[in-house]
Design a protein around this motif. Structure first.
Motif, mmCIF file in Angstrom:
data_model
loop_
_atom_site.group_PDB
_atom_site.id
_atom_site.type_symbol
_atom_site.label_atom_id
_atom_site.label_comp_id
_atom_site.label_asym_id
_atom_site.label_seq_id
_atom_site.Cartn_x
_atom_site.Cartn_y
_atom_site.Cartn_z
ATOM 1 N N SER A 96 -45.693 -52.219 -6.209
ATOM 2 C CA SER A 96 -45.953 -52.716 -6.900
ATOM 3 C C SER A 96 -45.340 -53.235 -7.437
ATOM 4 C CB SER A 96 -47.037 -52.051 -7.469
ATOM 5 O OG SER A 96 -47.768 -53.503 -8.298
ATOM 6 N N GLN A 97 -43.698 -52.990 -7.858
ATOM 7 C CA GLN A 97 -42.847 -54.293 -8.790
ATOM 8 C C GLN A 97 -42.200 -55.213 -7.214
ATOM 9 O OE1 GLN A 97 -40.120 -51.578 -10.527
ATOM 10 N NE2 GLN A 97 -38.621 -53.897 -10.570
ATOM 11 N N LEU A 98 -41.844 -54.467 -6.359
ATOM 12 C CA LEU A 98 -41.444 -54.957 -5.688
ATOM 13 C C LEU A 98 -41.959 -55.859 -5.128
ATOM 14 C CD1 LEU A 98 -39.415 -52.214 -3.532
ATOM 15 C CD2 LEU A 98 -38.201 -53.967 -4.753
ATOM 16 N N ILE A 99 -43.323 -55.955 -4.086
ATOM 17 C CA ILE A 99 -44.673 -57.151 -4.050
ATOM 18 C C ILE A 99 -44.410 -57.870 -4.857
ATOM 19 C CG2 ILE A 99 -46.479 -57.546 -2.802
ATOM 20 C CD1 ILE A 99 -46.356 -54.409 -2.141
ATOM 21 N N LYS A 100 -44.853 -57.772 -6.398
ATOM 22 C CA LYS A 100 -44.999 -58.645 -6.797
ATOM 23 C C LYS A 100 -43.830 -59.809 -7.048
ATOM 24 C CE LYS A 100 -47.851 -56.674 -9.990
ATOM 25 N NZ LYS A 100 -47.774 -55.658 -11.573
ATOM 26 N N LYS A 101 -42.887 -59.464 -6.743
ATOM 27 C CA LYS A 101 -41.067 -59.711 -7.240
ATOM 28 C C LYS A 101 -40.916 -60.769 -5.910
ATOM 29 C CE LYS A 101 -36.116 -58.908 -6.767
ATOM 30 N NZ LYS A 101 -35.666 -58.098 -6.646
ATOM 31 N N HIS A 102 -41.896 -61.315 -5.095
ATOM 32 C CA HIS A 102 -42.183 -61.909 -4.004
ATOM 33 C C HIS A 102 -43.171 -62.169 -4.057
ATOM 34 C CE1 HIS A 102 -37.790 -60.742 -3.080
ATOM 35 N NE2 HIS A 102 -38.557 -58.983 -3.011
ATOM 36 N N ILE A 103 -44.471 -62.747 -4.747
ATOM 37 C CA ILE A 103 -45.164 -63.399 -4.310
ATOM 38 C C ILE A 103 -45.351 -64.388 -4.189
ATOM 39 C CG2 ILE A 103 -47.528 -63.994 -5.837
ATOM 40 C CD1 ILE A 103 -47.687 -61.625 -6.867
ATOM 41 N N ASP A 104 -44.406 -65.386 -4.410
ATOM 42 C CA ASP A 104 -44.483 -66.918 -5.148
ATOM 43 C C ASP A 104 -42.740 -67.569 -4.016
ATOM 44 O OD1 ASP A 104 -46.565 -67.413 -6.840
ATOM 45 O OD2 ASP A 104 -45.244 -67.104 -8.444
ATOM 46 N N SER A 105 -42.556 -66.522 -3.168
ATOM 47 C CA SER A 105 -41.484 -66.797 -2.132
ATOM 48 C C SER A 105 -41.454 -68.229 -1.403
ATOM 49 C CB SER A 105 -40.671 -65.414 -1.320
ATOM 50 O OG SER A 105 -40.108 -65.829 -0.411
ATOM 51 N N ASP A 106 -40.443 -68.596 -1.372
ATOM 52 C CA ASP A 106 -40.400 -70.087 -0.159
ATOM 53 C C ASP A 106 -40.205 -69.350 0.741
ATOM 54 O OD1 ASP A 106 -41.355 -71.731 -2.183
ATOM 55 O OD2 ASP A 106 -38.967 -71.953 -2.289
ATOM 56 N N SER A 107 -39.749 -68.313 1.550
ATOM 57 C CA SER A 107 -40.040 -67.940 3.026
ATOM 58 C C SER A 107 -41.200 -67.350 3.578
ATOM 59 C CB SER A 107 -38.676 -66.552 2.517
ATOM 60 O OG SER A 107 -37.379 -67.083 2.574
ATOM 61 N N ASP A 108 -40.961 -67.419 4.532
ATOM 62 C CA ASP A 108 -42.208 -66.855 5.856
ATOM 63 C C ASP A 108 -42.188 -65.390 5.556
ATOM 64 O OD1 ASP A 108 -43.037 -69.207 5.702
ATOM 65 O OD2 ASP A 108 -41.490 -70.364 7.677
ATOM 66 N N ILE A 109 -41.079 -64.832 5.464
ATOM 67 C CA ILE A 109 -40.919 -62.869 6.235
ATOM 68 C C ILE A 109 -39.879 -62.969 4.484
ATOM 69 C CG2 ILE A 109 -40.632 -61.439 7.722
ATOM 70 C CD1 ILE A 109 -41.130 -63.485 9.829
#
Length: 299
Positions: A96-109
């Motif tokens: 959960s912590q890891l996924i939340k960390k990248h919710i707003d990432s500009d990367s496609d992957i």
């Protein structure tokens, strides 16, 4: 708004599927899609009971292997991000912590590290070593291209659904190797990618699964897909990231001398690079073991 769509192909492994579902973070805005691929009547009834308990969407695949199941999942996915998982694997405790960390990432992957365990004993296994090496190269050498073109399994990453839609990327509906072309195409089409050194996913080793059972039809399917992926990488100017074909040459003898010659001449006609991976020949037994079991699919 659904932020994450989890897509899970399933066949006759309801107990392990329950373990996976228990590991998916429940504090996120998620959609869980399970696509059953011709399970027994008893097993299908069992996973039907999960629909209410885990709020999953359950569909049937009608025998199109794991690739077809994943394509069915993509048809119904609505999340901003798509994550794939195999029913006998599971997510780590800090998912959960890891996924939340990248919710707003500009990367496609966004690629994550992985760990591996024996499913029956919980002891450390080796199926994540390839992924760990790719993450290490990205971290220590800044080599994100290796992640783009060599991370050929669908799990252990977040993919923006819009990338998949924009380029109409789908899984091959074949008995083995269904995820390789999908993964490489996503890497090629992604405008940007990123990674996280922390492990998100645990890939297991289960004796008797496809990853520990070598049959001619599965071997031939994976060999054919490998040639196609390598041809694509060469065409796109990424030939140095081709998958080594030495594994197929070394193992093809198990299916007879005629088939071994078929593999050899197919490599020649496709202008395969026989030198890629040649430095590993000094440790051939370990390479053959790891290569046979690195795959993350359950066809």
């Amino acid at each position: 708004m659904v932020l994450f769509s989890f897509i899970i192909p399933h066949k006759n492994s309801s107990a392990l599927l329950k373990r996976l579902l228990d590991s998916i973070p429940s504090d996120l805005d998620i959609q869980i899609i399970v696509v059953d691929d011709n399970s027994s009547e008893e097993e299908f009834k069992e996973i039907q009971s999960f629909v209410k308990d885990y709020s999953i969407e359950l569909y049937q695949n009608e025998g199109k292997y794991a690739g077809g199941a994943r394509n069915t999942g993509l048809k119904y996915a609505i999340g901003k991000w798509v994550l794939f998982a195999d029913s006998d694997d599971y997510y780590t405790e800090n998912a959960s912590q890891l996924i939340k960390k990248h919710i707003d990432s500009d990367s496609d992957i966004v690629f994550f590290n992985a760990i591996s365990k024996y499913s029956d004993s919980g002891e450390n296994a080796y199926r994540a070593e390839h992924i760990q090496n790719l993450i290490y190269k990205a971290s220590s050498q800044g080599n994100l291209d290796a992640l783009r073109y060599c991370h050929t399994v669908p799990w252990g990453k977040m993919i923006k659904r819009q990338l998949i839609i924009k380029h109409n990327i789908r899984f091959d509906e074949v008995i083995a190797g269904n995820d390789m072309m999908f993964s490489v195409l996503c890497g090629i089409k992604a405008e940007s990618v990123w990674f996280d050194k922390a492990p998100l996913y645990c890939v297991t080793v289960t004796y008797g699964s496809i990853t520990t059972t070598l049959t001619k039809d599965r071997f031939d399917s994976r060999f054919s897909v490998t040639l196609k992926v390598n041809n694509l990488l060469k065409k796109e100017g990424h030939g140095k990231y081709q998958i080594s074909i030495l594994y197929f040459i070394a193992k093809s003898y198990q299916f007879g001398i005629g088939y071994m010659f078929h593999v050899f001449f197919a490599c020649i006609s496709n202008h395969s690079n026989f030198f890629i991976g040649s430095r590993k020949l000094l440790n051939i037994q370990s390479v053959l073991r790891d290569r046979q079991n690195i795959r993350g699919e359950r066809e």
